[in-house]
Design a protein around this motif. Sequence first.
Motif, PDB file in Angstrom:
ATOM      1  N   GLN A  22      26.973 -26.692  11.944  1.00 50.16           N
ATOM      2  CA  GLN A  22      25.539 -26.904  12.116  1.00 50.16           C
ATOM      3  C   GLN A  22      24.784 -25.792  11.393  1.00 50.16           C
ATOM      4  OE1 GLN A  22      24.225 -29.629  13.594  1.00 50.16           O
ATOM      5  NE2 GLN A  22      26.332 -30.293  13.778  1.00 50.16           N
ATOM      6  N   GLU A  23      23.772 -26.148  10.633  1.00 47.36           N
ATOM      7  CA  GLU A  23      23.020 -25.163   9.866  1.00 47.36           C
ATOM      8  C   GLU A  23      22.361 -24.116  10.759  1.00 47.36           C
ATOM      9  OE1 GLU A  23      19.476 -25.152   6.580  1.00 47.36           O
ATOM     10  OE2 GLU A  23      20.819 -26.867   6.657  1.00 47.36           O
ATOM     11  N   SER A  24      22.043 -24.492  11.977  1.00 49.38           N
ATOM     12  CA  SER A  24      21.386 -23.567  12.898  1.00 49.38           C
ATOM     13  C   SER A  24      22.360 -22.623  13.611  1.00 49.38           C
ATOM     14  CB  SER A  24      20.593 -24.353  13.943  1.00 49.38           C
ATOM     15  OG  SER A  24      21.473 -25.171  14.700  1.00 49.38           O
ATOM     16  N   ASP A  25      23.672 -22.789  13.392  1.00 52.05           N
ATOM     17  CA  ASP A  25      24.693 -21.973  14.046  1.00 52.05           C
ATOM     18  C   ASP A  25      24.886 -20.675  13.265  1.00 52.05           C
ATOM     19  OD1 ASP A  25      26.743 -21.049  15.627  1.00 52.05           O
ATOM     20  OD2 ASP A  25      28.245 -22.419  14.808  1.00 52.05           O
ATOM     21  N   THR A  26      24.009 -19.708  13.510  1.00 52.29           N
ATOM     22  CA  THR A  26      24.022 -18.462  12.739  1.00 52.29           C
ATOM     23  C   THR A  26      24.405 -17.241  13.560  1.00 52.29           C
ATOM     24  OG1 THR A  26      21.674 -18.102  13.173  1.00 52.29           O
ATOM     25  CG2 THR A  26      22.238 -19.324  11.173  1.00 52.29           C
ATOM     26  N   LEU A  27      24.632 -17.407  14.857  1.00 58.38           N
ATOM     27  CA  LEU A  27      24.880 -16.276  15.747  1.00 58.38           C
ATOM     28  C   LEU A  27      26.364 -16.125  16.063  1.00 58.38           C
ATOM     29  CD1 LEU A  27      23.351 -14.084  17.307  1.00 58.38           C
ATOM     30  CD2 LEU A  27      23.197 -15.673  19.222  1.00 58.38           C
ATOM     31  N   ALA A  28      26.902 -14.949  15.752  1.00 55.55           N
ATOM     32  CA  ALA A  28      28.312 -14.641  16.043  1.00 55.55           C
ATOM     33  C   ALA A  28      28.362 -13.551  17.112  1.00 55.55           C
ATOM     34  CB  ALA A  28      29.031 -14.170  14.785  1.00 55.55           C
ATOM     35  N   HIS A  29      29.284 -13.705  18.067  1.00 53.91           N
ATOM     36  CA  HIS A  29      29.469 -12.716  19.130  1.00 53.91           C
ATOM     37  C   HIS A  29      30.873 -12.131  19.038  1.00 53.91           C
ATOM     38  CE1 HIS A  29      25.848 -13.574  21.485  1.00 53.91           C
ATOM     39  NE2 HIS A  29      26.005 -14.817  21.048  1.00 53.91           N
ATOM     40  N   MET A  30      30.975 -10.831  19.202  1.00 51.09           N
ATOM     41  CA  MET A  30      32.266 -10.146  19.235  1.00 51.09           C
ATOM     42  C   MET A  30      32.275  -9.218  20.443  1.00 51.09           C
ATOM     43  SD  MET A  30      34.034 -10.943  16.525  1.00 51.09           S
ATOM     44  CE  MET A  30      33.721 -11.856  15.049  1.00 51.09           C
ATOM     45  N   ARG A  31      33.356  -9.261  21.210  1.00 50.83           N
ATOM     46  CA  ARG A  31      33.509  -8.369  22.361  1.00 50.83           C
ATOM     47  C   ARG A  31      34.517  -7.286  21.976  1.00 50.83           C
ATOM     48  NH1 ARG A  31      32.961  -9.555  28.526  1.00 50.83           N
ATOM     49  NH2 ARG A  31      31.226 -10.659  27.604  1.00 50.83           N
ATOM     50  N   LEU A  32      34.120  -6.034  22.163  1.00 52.22           N
ATOM     51  CA  LEU A  32      34.954  -4.897  21.792  1.00 52.22           C
ATOM     52  C   LEU A  32      35.437  -4.178  23.038  1.00 52.22           C
ATOM     53  CD1 LEU A  32      32.656  -3.343  19.036  1.00 52.22           C
ATOM     54  CD2 LEU A  32      34.231  -5.241  18.810  1.00 52.22           C
ATOM     55  N   SER A  33      36.684  -3.744  23.002  1.00 52.82           N
ATOM     56  CA  SER A  33      37.230  -2.950  24.096  1.00 52.82           C
ATOM     57  C   SER A  33      38.325  -2.052  23.539  1.00 52.82           C
ATOM     58  CB  SER A  33      37.796  -3.850  25.201  1.00 52.82           C
ATOM     59  OG  SER A  33      38.861  -4.629  24.704  1.00 52.82           O
ATOM     60  N   GLY A  34      38.693  -1.069  24.303  1.00 51.72           N
ATOM     61  CA  GLY A  34      39.770  -0.178  23.887  1.00 51.72           C
ATOM     62  C   GLY A  34      39.255   1.154  23.371  1.00 51.72           C
ATOM     63  N   GLU A  35      40.189   1.958  22.903  1.00 56.34           N
ATOM     64  CA  GLU A  35      39.870   3.319  22.479  1.00 56.34           C
ATOM     65  C   GLU A  35      39.170   3.384  21.129  1.00 56.34           C
ATOM     66  OE1 GLU A  35      43.403   5.649  22.640  1.00 56.34           O
ATOM     67  OE2 GLU A  35      43.809   5.111  24.724  1.00 56.34           O
ATOM     68  N   MET A  37      36.733   1.495  19.865  1.00 57.30           N
ATOM     69  CA  MET A  37      35.515   0.674  19.824  1.00 57.30           C
ATOM     70  C   MET A  37      34.517   1.171  18.779  1.00 57.30           C
ATOM     71  SD  MET A  37      34.373  -0.714  23.558  1.00 57.30           S
ATOM     72  CE  MET A  37      34.264   0.869  24.341  1.00 57.30           C
ATOM     73  N   ASP A  38      34.351   2.489  18.659  1.00 53.61           N
ATOM     74  CA  ASP A  38      33.387   3.019  17.695  1.00 53.61           C
ATOM     75  C   ASP A  38      33.786   2.663  16.269  1.00 53.61           C
ATOM     76  OD1 ASP A  38      31.807   4.168  19.685  1.00 53.61           O
ATOM     77  OD2 ASP A  38      32.924   6.051  19.632  1.00 53.61           O
ATOM     78  N   THR A  39      35.056   2.806  15.965  1.00 59.67           N
ATOM     79  CA  THR A  39      35.557   2.479  14.627  1.00 59.67           C
ATOM     80  C   THR A  39      35.435   0.992  14.354  1.00 59.67           C
ATOM     81  OG1 THR A  39      37.132   4.314  14.760  1.00 59.67           O
ATOM     82  CG2 THR A  39      37.558   2.634  13.098  1.00 59.67           C
ATOM     83  N   LEU A  40      35.803   0.184  15.331  1.00 62.66           N
ATOM     84  CA  LEU A  40      35.719  -1.264  15.167  1.00 62.66           C
ATOM     85  C   LEU A  40      34.273  -1.717  15.022  1.00 62.66           C
ATOM     86  CD1 LEU A  40      37.222  -3.919  14.990  1.00 62.66           C
ATOM     87  CD2 LEU A  40      37.245  -4.009  17.488  1.00 62.66           C
ATOM     88  N   GLN A  41      33.371  -1.108  15.789  1.00 63.25           N
ATOM     89  CA  GLN A  41      31.953  -1.446  15.675  1.00 63.25           C
ATOM     90  C   GLN A  41      31.453  -1.149  14.264  1.00 63.25           C
ATOM     91  OE1 GLN A  41      29.347   0.135  18.734  1.00 63.25           O
ATOM     92  NE2 GLN A  41      27.615   0.148  17.325  1.00 63.25           N
ATOM     93  N   GLN A  42      31.820  -0.007  13.725  1.00 62.94           N
ATOM     94  CA  GLN A  42      31.384   0.346  12.374  1.00 62.94           C
ATOM     95  C   GLN A  42      32.003  -0.576  11.326  1.00 62.94           C
ATOM     96  OE1 GLN A  42      28.980   2.683  11.508  1.00 62.94           O
ATOM     97  NE2 GLN A  42      29.167   1.541   9.603  1.00 62.94           N
ATOM     98  N   ASN A  65      31.655  -2.953  32.352  1.00 60.83           N
ATOM     99  CA  ASN A  65      33.099  -2.676  32.430  1.00 60.83           C
ATOM    100  C   ASN A  65      33.593  -1.761  31.311  1.00 60.83           C
ATOM    101  OD1 ASN A  65      32.930  -4.379  30.274  1.00 60.83           O
ATOM    102  ND2 ASN A  65      34.288  -5.957  31.086  1.00 60.83           N
ATOM    103  N   GLY A  66      32.673  -1.158  30.547  1.00 57.38           N
ATOM    104  CA  GLY A  66      33.065  -0.244  29.478  1.00 57.38           C
ATOM    105  C   GLY A  66      33.249  -0.918  28.130  1.00 57.38           C
ATOM    106  N   GLU A  67      33.191  -2.227  28.102  1.00 60.26           N
ATOM    107  CA  GLU A  67      33.298  -2.950  26.837  1.00 60.26           C
ATOM    108  C   GLU A  67      31.928  -3.033  26.173  1.00 60.26           C
ATOM    109  OE1 GLU A  67      34.904  -6.731  27.982  1.00 60.26           O
ATOM    110  OE2 GLU A  67      36.955  -5.992  27.937  1.00 60.26           O
ATOM    111  N   ARG A  68      31.923  -3.474  24.936  1.00 57.24           N
ATOM    112  CA  ARG A  68      30.685  -3.707  24.195  1.00 57.24           C
ATOM    113  C   ARG A  68      30.697  -5.122  23.664  1.00 57.24           C
ATOM    114  NH1 ARG A  68      31.124   1.485  20.352  1.00 57.24           N
ATOM    115  NH2 ARG A  68      31.028   3.000  22.026  1.00 57.24           N
ATOM    116  N   GLU A  69      29.509  -5.687  23.597  1.00 59.53           N
ATOM    117  CA  GLU A  69      29.360  -6.981  22.952  1.00 59.53           C
ATOM    118  C   GLU A  69      28.436  -6.792  21.760  1.00 59.53           C
ATOM    119  OE1 GLU A  69      29.198 -10.714  25.102  1.00 59.53           O
ATOM    120  OE2 GLU A  69      27.335 -11.127  24.025  1.00 59.53           O
TER     121      GLU A  69
END
Length: 91
Positions: A22-35, A37-42, A65-69
């Motif tokens: 769908q052309e309107s499907d532009t939003l992606a979500h990622m859940r980060l956890s673990g040690e 997280m900062d590197t993965l976020q970057q 719970n300490g995770e990031r979305e």
Amino acid sequence: MIKENDITCTACNVMDIGTIIQESDTLAHMRLSGENMDTLQQTLTDLAREVENEPCEIKVIELDNGEREMAFDFSCAAEKLIFEMRARRLM
């Protein structure tokens, strides 16, 4: 002797791209956890910047719970799809 005819079917296994993406499907979500997280976020932020044609809006939410979305809002569905396919190897 059996004679074979070559038959070309131009409609087999064909689907309009809008049926799946769908052309309107532009939003992606990622859940980060673990040690890492900062590197993965970057890394995910850098990947989004590589894929974007127009600026991608990125939001980071700290969960209880300490995770990031992370939410990535791309300008088109194709950019989101490319991002998700490339991000799979990181998750």
